[in-house]
Design a protein around this motif. Structure first.
Motif: not given
Length: 170
Positions: A64, A67-68, A70-72, A74-75, A83, A87
């Protein structure tokens, strides 16, 4: 609202010749809680970020928490330098692994070599993540923390650092 488990504490564990090392029991509970696919009888998954050559330790994230992050990432604007760097550091230079039935993980030779682990690994809780260090390197970092504290006034309370506005490195 449910209570969020955190990684706390420190401990040292033996590493065998195949790179197997036990994860502290309290850390395993946090890993289970942070893996949305985990249920009784399954082994929790998590992510080890090994990062660039400057990183002296392995940073371990629950599914979790990763994923938080990764979400940041990806945004962020696709193709931007920030980015791409994030990455590479968090997605490319990481691996998903799981805790086995005996509470151990296998640290691949590449990761052990990167941070200099041979016979023992030092685990350190860091709230949202935990770190795996080569013990002597960890001790040197702890000594640097002690030296910083020695430089402070007698009435210095470390909780005062929470009140700092800037993100300046200490």
């Amino acid at each position: 609202m449910s209570r969020r488990l955190r990684f706390r504490g420190e401990s040292r564990h033996k590493v065998d010749t195949k790179g197997r090392v036990s994860i502290p029991a309290s850390f395993r509970r946090v890993l289970q809680a942070g893996d949305p696919d985990w249920t009784d009888g399954l082994n929790p998954n998590f992510v080890i970020v090994y990062g660039d050559r400057r990183r002296k330790y392995l940073e371990c994230y629950t599914i979790e928490e990763m994923e938080a992050v990764e979400d940041r990432i990806s945004a962020m604007k696709r193709g931007s330098q920030k980015r791409r760097i994030l990455e590479r550091l968090f997605l490319s230079q990481s691996m998903t692994t799981s805790v086995d039935e005996t509470g151990r993980i296998v640290l691949p030779a590449k990761l052990r070599d990167k941070i200099g682990i041979s016979k023992e690994a030092q685990f350190a809780g860091a709230a949202d993540t935990f770190q795996i260090w080569e013990p002597e390197t960890y001790e040197a970092e702890m000594e640097a923390t002690e030296e910083f504290l020695d430089e402070q006034d007698d009435d210095f309370d470390p909780l005062m650092l929470l009140d700092e506005d800037d993100e300046e490195d200490i």
